[in-house]
Design an enzyme around this catalytic site. Structure first.
Site, PDB file in Angstrom:
ATOM      1  N   GLU A 239       0.840  -1.199   0.000  1.00  0.00           N
ATOM      2  CA  GLU A 239       0.000   0.000   0.000  1.00  0.00           C
ATOM      3  C   GLU A 239       0.875   1.249   0.000  1.00  0.00           C
ATOM      4  O   GLU A 239       1.711   1.376   0.894  1.00  0.00           O
ATOM      5  CB  GLU A 239      -0.923  -0.007   1.212  1.00  0.00           C
ATOM      6  CG  GLU A 239      -1.926  -1.155   1.166  1.00  0.00           C
ATOM      7  CD  GLU A 239      -2.954  -1.117   2.293  1.00  0.00           C
ATOM      8  OE1 GLU A 239      -2.909  -0.197   3.127  1.00  0.00           O
ATOM      9  OE2 GLU A 239      -3.810  -2.015   2.310  1.00  0.00           O
TER      10      GLU A 239
ATOM     11  N   HIS B 292      -7.924   1.535   1.311  1.00  0.00           N
ATOM     12  CA  HIS B 292      -7.841   1.269   2.761  1.00  0.00           C
ATOM     13  C   HIS B 292      -8.566   2.354   3.569  1.00  0.00           C
ATOM     14  O   HIS B 292      -7.990   2.988   4.452  1.00  0.00           O
ATOM     15  CB  HIS B 292      -6.373   1.167   3.206  1.00  0.00           C
ATOM     16  CG  HIS B 292      -6.206   0.426   4.501  1.00  0.00           C
ATOM     17  ND1 HIS B 292      -5.096  -0.301   4.812  1.00  0.00           N
ATOM     18  CD2 HIS B 292      -7.026   0.300   5.590  1.00  0.00           C
ATOM     19  CE1 HIS B 292      -5.218  -0.827   6.023  1.00  0.00           C
ATOM     20  NE2 HIS B 292      -6.388  -0.469   6.517  1.00  0.00           N
TER      21      HIS B 292
HETATM   22  C1  3PG Z   1      -7.426  -0.952  11.235  1.00  0.00           C
HETATM   23  O1  3PG Z   1      -6.530  -1.764  11.398  1.00  0.00           O
HETATM   24  O2  3PG Z   1      -8.116  -0.532  12.178  1.00  0.00           O
HETATM   25  C2  3PG Z   1      -7.743  -0.479   9.873  1.00  0.00           C
HETATM   26  O3  3PG Z   1      -6.970  -1.127   8.933  1.00  0.00           O
HETATM   27  C3  3PG Z   1      -7.591   0.992   9.747  1.00  0.00           C
HETATM   28  O4  3PG Z   1      -6.330   1.345  10.131  1.00  0.00           O
HETATM   29  P1  3PG Z   1      -5.865   2.847   9.954  1.00  0.00           P
HETATM   30  O5  3PG Z   1      -7.044   3.723  10.246  1.00  0.00           O
HETATM   31  O6  3PG Z   1      -4.775   3.024  10.931  1.00  0.00           O
HETATM   32  O7  3PG Z   1      -5.443   3.026   8.546  1.00  0.00           O
END
Ligand code: 3PG
Length: 342
Positions: free
Chosen positions: A269, A287
């Site tokens: 990513e 994501h």
């Molecule tokens: C998580 O693990 O809670 C999600 O993948 C979102 O993670 P992030 O908000 O830190 O990107």
């Protein structure tokens, strides 16, 4: 003597990804907060900021590895603004005396909403229709109605359980697999829990992934898994990209075995643009499943509570490692040479 007393500085909260909310505004009135949302990508800056930090706030991009933790002599708490812990060396944190907390459950409803949105997008080809309409085309292709079909969930933690509730409200039957859920637990909205992954794959028209990335789950969705999915079914990944072998997925799509796939998470990513990006039966989001206004306020509230706890010498709320209090000499822990830490 605690590090912060030695240095004469108060507690230093360092935020190295884009995490903020009202709870941090309130905290910032009493405590020094350094907000460097891009520092996660600059190893030197990250190490420098972390060296004198009492609390480190991260999302999923900061690699909180043993060397970073070992170089952070006063760090008492790593606060993870989300759920996945694959970017944090929990064993090293435990061993070095650093508490890790995570906002478990805080973004679950939002993740579930996106999972359902992605399934609907694939089943009705919403992105494809949108694209063609914008080109002046009016192609009234037939889609797939989800009500009455079966939604299969891999991972029955908070996001999987919320997805069951929403899928069930849409009129789907729900079936789930989770080897870590206590025997006999059946989240509301889940019609049936099964003991083997193949039982889900044999029945589900939509398969959604909610598992963490661990050595056990890495590459779980391989050629065999995909071949066992029902012809025409859909795969939705809101867990971690590393769960899916993308080459095998492309193959299953190209052979027409799968009806489509929707990926919010990727092995790399951001990913390089490739065949997945060009595939007409793939829907992609970057994501963002947990990234909503309300979820993020809840996430920051949870971290704020944990930080307040550690600053006040209380056991940290939302601790996910083996300790809920920092070790000796670390911020919030007993002075080095003082009472043994728990
Ligand atoms: C998580 O693990 O809670 C999600 O993948 C979102 O993670 P992030 O908000 O830190 O990107």
């Amino acid at each position: 003597v605690r590090a912060e007393e030695e240095s004469g500085l108060g507690p230093q909260v360092v935020v190295v990804e884009d995490v903020w909310g009202p709870a941090f505004d309130r905290l910032g009135q009493r405590v020094d907060i350094t907000y460097q949302p891009d520092a996660w990508s600059e190893p030197e800056q990250l190490a420098n900021l972390t060296r004198s930090a009492s609390v480190l706030v991260v999302r999923n991009r900061t690699q909180v590895d043993r060397s970073l933790l070992a170089g952070a002599g006063s760090l008492g708490l790593v606060a993870r603004a989300g759920v996945g812990l694959d970017n944090i060396d929990l064993d090293a944190a435990d061993a070095l005396g650093v508490v890790v907390c995570a906002a478990l459950g805080a973004n679950a409803r939002s993740v579930a909403e996106l999972a359902v949105g992605l399934a609907l997008s694939v089943a009705r080809d919403i992105p494809g229709h949108d694209h063609r309409c914008r080109q002046g085309r009016w192609d009234r292709a037939t889609g797939v109605e989800l009500a009455g079909r079966c939604w299969g969930v891999f991972g029955l933690g908070a996001t999987g359980a919320q997805t069951c509730l929403l899928a069930s409200a849409l009129g789907l039957r729900t079936i789930g697999y989770d080897p870590y859920l206590a025997a006999g637990d059946l989240p509301p909205g889940l019609d049936r829990r099964v003991e083997r992954p193949g039982e889900v794959l044999a029945e589900a028209d939509v398969v959604s992934l909610h598992m963490p990335l661990t050595p056990d789950t890495s590459g779980l969705v391989d050629r065999d898994f995909l071949a066992s999915m029902r012809p025409g079914s859909y795969l939705v990944n809101v867990g971690r990209g590393g769960l899916v072998d993308e080459a095998a997925l492309l193959d299953a799509l190209d052979r027409g075995h799968l009806g489509g796939a929707a990926l919010d998470v990727r092995a790399e990513e951001p990913p390089a643009v490739g065949a997945i990006e060009g595939h007409p039966r793939v829907v992609l989001t970057p994501h963002v499943a947990g990234l909503t206004d309300r979820a993020q306020d809840r996430v920051v509230d949870a971290l704020g509570a944990a930080i307040e706890d550690v600053l006040a010498g209380r056991p940290a709320a939302h601790a996910v490692g083996r300790r809920d209090r920092p070790g000796p000499g670390r911020f919030g822990g007993p002075a080095a040479g003082g009472p043994a830490d728990g």
